[in-house]
Write an enzyme that holds these catalytic residues in place. Structure first.
Site, short mmCIF file in Angstrom:
data_model
loop_
_atom_site.label_atom_id
_atom_site.label_comp_id
_atom_site.label_asym_id
_atom_site.label_seq_id
_atom_site.Cartn_x
_atom_site.Cartn_y
_atom_site.Cartn_z
N HIS A 123 -10.55 -7.95 -3.55
CA HIS A 123 -9.70 -7.49 -4.65
C HIS A 123 -8.41 -6.86 -4.09
CE1 HIS A 123 -9.23 -5.56 -8.75
NE2 HIS A 123 -8.42 -4.80 -8.03
N GLU A 124 -8.56 -5.96 -3.16
CA GLU A 124 -7.39 -5.23 -2.64
C GLU A 124 -6.48 -6.13 -1.82
OE1 GLU A 124 -6.80 -2.56 -3.98
OE2 GLU A 124 -8.77 -2.15 -4.80
N MET A 181 -7.64 1.41 -3.37
CA MET A 181 -6.24 1.34 -3.80
C MET A 181 -5.44 0.52 -2.80
SD MET A 181 -3.83 2.11 -5.85
CE MET A 181 -2.19 1.47 -5.54
N GLU A 182 -4.65 -0.41 -3.34
CA GLU A 182 -4.03 -1.45 -2.52
C GLU A 182 -2.72 -1.08 -1.84
OE1 GLU A 182 -4.34 -1.50 -5.89
OE2 GLU A 182 -2.55 -2.29 -6.87
N ASN A 183 -2.46 0.22 -1.57
CA ASN A 183 -1.21 0.60 -0.90
C ASN A 183 -0.87 -0.42 0.17
OD1 ASN A 183 -1.60 3.27 -2.18
ND2 ASN A 183 -3.22 3.44 -0.66
N GLU A 218 -4.08 -6.61 -12.11
CA GLU A 218 -5.52 -6.37 -12.06
C GLU A 218 -6.35 -7.57 -12.50
OE1 GLU A 218 -6.48 -4.20 -10.36
OE2 GLU A 218 -4.92 -2.69 -10.30
ZN LIG Z 1 -6.80 -3.62 -8.51
#
Ligand SMILES: [Zn+2]
Length: 1002
Positions: free
Chosen positions: A470-471, A437-439, A493
């Protein structure tokens, strides 16, 4: 967010069938979105009506192929039809070494270089005319004559009742827009001994329109005190109303708050730490001394920030955040920003205060962690990059640190916008449902998505690298510029997925092959899902929490990435796409956008072309027919199950690329000496091509004499396309096998993997499987069982051997058993090459004596990638008691983490013995499941697909229908249920049609 898909080749593995039970071609899919979603509540004030999600309808009308004039099908007229925007580019944009030339202006349609391969890039609007009408007017009736305003009088809103019995002043799922948050001060006091926390949230807000209410989100929080302060006035106590079904709270005022006024709402509350995987949740792990260590972490995307603090929990309500967390001295805390100071409290606790975020951000990107993790760090440009893990796994963090550092530098350059924060933490969390998760500034990962040992195979390392890629891409695409609402989740995404597969090729040149292969395979799988009537448009209306969860699917991720690739490939010159992206990020930095904002940022006019890909579901089938020297292309919707399809004449603006046998002189008039042509060069376009019997035969002949007349991506795409056409009923199974004849000369990973995957699906229908080894027998036998350096060869080898051992090939199983024995005898000190571990564990798990040994190893191994492979091995057992045990253990969560349950179910379902048990299991435990995994979430989608995709009988269709409809609000409306039903019907139809032929043929 990175969602953990069940491993690409998971369904390659099926241990011996015991009966001739019809299994089916795997078809995954998604369901149709409701065209217009009925909101529970009617809208009220004009101010708010403006923000009610409206139904917009895209009306596409076009002429069918019969309406076309054949003359218009050639390149010239197609160019005319499209307008010149794509055609007026000169081939000088490309380096002269380019293997293909771009289409020069119309009239000299194809004047290719003197090479054997020529690609003529055409933007063909294949059909003569296309009318697109967008109706955006709200509240109108849609008729043949157009849109007429409804004459009905506005409906009085029906306000729901708050928990205290008074009327709640808001009746919609989306928040009113009259008040916007500017900044939050969050204080959190977690008590990990009692698994509870208390908090205080101070929200500074600006009134945008006069209003008598403030409405925001809150879920499972017990609000104990609330004060409100308007402008410079004094704070006074206010009553907070709560409407639980909408997860909203509100404060009502007797006087209007006036536009332009500032106000501050302060809320004190207490809550339990969540025992699921979202909100502020608890997690634990066992340390090296066998002690249980607890920690707390957050996962807010998409709708769970409201479970940790009251907030305006929609992505467009951006604000700054200042976070304070109390902790015991033996813990550390982390949040998005660097720590500003630490205060000792009288009760012996410490309070960490973090800097206020230097950027405006959406609530779903806020994060904090309380744990005893250890970091390793490194400075990259202006940023301190750190990787955190539980202390035991510190030695597995180096690769991630090194990779994240390189990628951060890459993105800083690629986007030409520096990463805006002073630090970037990557944290491996023991319990974590998504992949990552990209927080902002505090990216959280599943341990398997971040940690790799020095000994790990390069294949494993690349998986980790691609999740990090990706993140990190999200830090710009998603965090800096954010979609306005979840209907455009694909902007986040699709782009992050695209970068995940493409950035590594630049950063680590050795990755080229694997990432390229993976991205190609991912595009094929996305098509399989999108070929169903129950699929949905990339950009699609969403309102309810379940619908938001459902957006995390392969259409947003993989189809989104695929159409970006198509766009990039169709733009002149390599830099155009990137330039457009940079322009978009600069223009909307710190803001929210929708899909059109992206298209409008590109220098070329791509809006019309791209909206044909984002605003309607599915993709086209392009059929090539040759009459004399004339080549005609026609398009139609590639729809596997047309039975109940609402018949729309969907059309796409398709950037068609063509590879020809020889140089040609004019347009698409081909001399007969050109024996074959292949459309969709390197499969960068999101469409399937049918060449007709003769066209396929010509391609097969060409490949049989020399496989390298086409690139390996083109070969893989032919294999994928012909299987898809056979599923559609356009090509006979005989023709499929005719094409596969050439495969005896094939050695490249991509086409072999695609053929393996497709054949495995096919052979699972039948109890006759030797032919399989006829096609790949020698390739299988040529695989070695020692360390292999090449990533591509590792990938090929693991897929081939998993298949061979799955088919009980003696040679394979014996080698695997021997390796396992050596591993056990050495007490785990001898190493099984990383890419062979899965096949070795799978084989071991079939043995009565070795299964418990493997389970024991699973419980003790610390290295996560290996642990996961052991789990897949364990779940591949064909022993009924063990299948039942492992399903229950996954639900219980002590020996097997519950986060792994979707993987366990998926693996169990791949074996013949397992999927009926799994079906019983999910029916019996449905309520438990949705307690752990939200309705509509990717985990639930995976579970439903895994257990139902092999059904192919009427009896099962009824069972599945009956079960899900009985669930009502606990899941009956899910898109994946519609998808499951459609797949079963498709399987049924396919079986009826093909089984007799297939049996005869084999
Ligand atoms: Zn993503």
């Amino acid at each position: 967010m990175y969602i953990t898909t069940c491993i690409l080749f998971a369904h390659l593995l099926s241990f011996p069938l015991f009966e001739n039970y019809p299994n089916m071609i795997e078809n995954s899919m998604f369901e149709e979105e409701p065209d217009v979603v009925d909101l529970t509540f009617p809208a009220l004030d004009p101010d708010e009506v403006a923000y009610e999600p409206r139904s917009s309808r895209l009306l596409v009308r076009g002429l069918g192929e019969n309406d076309m004039d054949e003359d218009e099908e050639d390149c010239e007229s197609s160019a005319r039809l499209l307008g010149m925007s794509f055609m007026n580019r000169s081939s000088s944009h490309r380096p002269s070494s380019s293997p293909y030339t771009r289409q020069p202006p119309p009239r000299s349609c194809s004047r290719p270089s003197a090479r054997t391969m020529v690609v003529c890039v055409l933007f063909l609007v294949i059909v003569a005319s296309m009318t697109m009408v967008l109706y955006f007017l709200p509240g109108c009736t849609f008729t043949k004559t157009g849109c007429k305003p409804n004459k009905t009088t506005p409906i009085e809103p029906v306000y729901p009742e708050s928990t205290n019995g008074t009327l709640f002043p808001w009746a919609q799922l989306r928040l009113p827009q009259s008040v916007h948050p500017l900044s939050y001060d969050l204080t959190l006091n977690p008590d990990l001994d009692n698994m509870i926390f208390s908090g205080r949230t101070v929200i500074d807000m600006l009134v945008l329109h006069n209003t008598k209410r403030i409405v925001l989100h809150s879920a499972n929080l017990n609000i104990t005190k609330a004060t409100f302060k308007l402008g410079d006035g004094d704070a006074s106590d206010v009553t907070v109303l709560e409407y639980k079904p909408a997860q909203q709270i509100a404060v009502k005022f007797t006087e209007d708050l006036k536009a332009g006024q500032h106000c501050v709402l302060t809320l004190e509350y207490s809550a339990k730490l969540s025992h699921t995987y979202d909100g502020f949740y608890n997690s634990s792990y066992t340390d090296k001394d066998g002690n249980k260590r607890v920690l707390a972490a957050t996962q807010f995307e998409p709708l769970s920030a409201r479970k940790a603090f009251p907030c305006f929990d929609e992505p467009a309500f951006k604000a700054t955040f200042l976070v304070k967390i109390t902790r015991k001295p033996n813990y550390k805390t982390l949040s998005n920003m660097p720590k500003a100071n630490v205060t000792a409290l009288p009760n012996g606790l410490l309070r960490d205060e973090f800097e206020r975020t230097s950027v405006n951000m959406s609530t779903y990107l806020v994060a904090f962690i309380v744990a005893d993790f250890t970091p390793i760090s490194k400075n990259v440009s202006e940023t301190l990059v750190s990787v955190y893990s539980v202390p035991e796994k510190k030695e597995h963090t180096e690769y991630a640190l090194d990779t994240a550092s390189k990628l951060l530098e890459f993105y800083n350059n690629f986007f030409e916008i520096g990463y805006p924060l002073k630090k970037l933490d990557l944290v491996a969390i023991p319990d974590f449902l998504a992949g990552a998760m990209e927080n902002w500034g505090l990216i959280t990962f599943r341990e398997t998505s971040l940690l790799v040992g020095k000994q790990s195979s390069s294949l494993e390392k690349q998986v980790v690298a691609s999740v990090i890629a990706h993140e990190l891409a999200h830090q710009w695409f998603g965090n800096l510029v954010t979609m306005s609402w979840w209907n455009d989740l694909w902007l986040n995404e699709g782009f992050a997925t695209y970068m995940q597969y493409t950035s590594l090729q630049t950063v680590f040149t050795s990755c080229v092959c694997l990432q390229g292969n993976l991205f190609l395979a991912v595009r094929f799988r996305a098509m399989e899902k999108d070929a169903l009537n129950s699929s949905h448009a990339v950009s699609t209306e969403v309102n309810t929490p379940e619908q938001v969860e459902e957006m995390f699917d392969s259409v947003s991720y993989e189809k989104g990435a695929s159409i970006l690739l198509m766009l990039k490939a169709s733009l002149p010159g390599d830099g155009q796409f990137r330039k457009g992206i940079i322009q978009y990020l600069n223009q909307f930095s710190g803001l929210n956008t929708d899909t059109n904002d992206l298209w409008n940022s590109l220098t070329q006019n791509v809006s019309e072309m791209m909206s044909s890909w984002t605003s309607q579901k599915g993709f086209p089938l392009v059929t090539v027919s040759r009459k004399g020297d004339q080549v005609t292309l026609t398009q139609e919707h590639f729809l596997l199950t047309s039975d109940n399809a609402t018949h729309t004449s969907s059309l796409w603006n398709i950037p068609v690329t063509i590879k020809l046998q020889h140089q040609v002189s004019e347009s698409l008039a081909l001399p007969e000496s050109v024996k074959w042509l292949k459309l969709n060069y390197r499969n960068t376009g999101f469409y399937i091509v049918h060449y007709g019997d003769e066209g396929w035969a010509a391609l097969r002949d060409a490949l049989s004499s020399n496989v390298s007349v086409l690139t390996h991506e083109d070969r893989a795409s032919l294999i994928h396309n012909i299987f898809a056409l056979s599923r559609l009923g356009r090509v006979s199974v005989r023709h499929v096998f005719n094409l596969l004849d050439y495969m005896t000369n094939e050695t490249e990973t991509t086409p072999v993997l695609e053929a393996l995957l497709q054949l495995n699906n096919l052979y699972r229908l039948l109890d006759k499987r030797q032919e399989h080894t006829l096609v790949f027998g020698s390739l299988m036998n040529n695989q070695t069982w020692v360390e292999e350096e090449s990533v591509s060869k590792q990938e090929l080898r693991s897929a081939l051997l998993e298949t061979a051992c799955g088919l009980n090939e003696e040679n394979c199983t014996q080698q695997a058993k021997a390796l396992f024995q050596k591993y056990v005898d050495s007490n785990g000190t001898t190493r099984i090459p990383g890419d062979l571990q899965q096949v070795v564990f799978n084989v071991a798990a079939q043995s009565d004596e070795d299964w418990p040994t493997l389970l024991n190893m699973y419980e003790h191994v610390t290295y996560d990638a290996e642990k996961r492979k052991m789990l897949r091995g364990l779940a591949s057992t064909q022993d009924a008691r063990r299948i039942v045990w492992i399903l229950n253990a996954g639900l219980k969560g002590d020996i097997i983490q519950t986060q792994e349950l979707p993987l366990v179910i998926n693996t169990v379902c791949n074996g013949f013995a397992g999927y009926l048990f799994a079906w019983d299991f999910i029916q019996e435990n449905w309520d438990h499941l949705i307690e752990k995994f939200p309705v509509g979430s990717f985990a639930i989608q995976t579970v439903i697909k895994s257990v139902t995709s092999q059904f192919s009988t009427q009896a099962h269709l009824y069972q599945v229908k009956g079960f899900f409809s009985s669930l009502k609000e606990r899941g009956a409306q899910m898109r994946s249920v519609q998808e499951a039903l459609e797949t079963i019907r498709l399987n049924q139809r396919w079986m009826d049609k093909n089984l007799p032929t297939l049996k005869k043929w084999l």
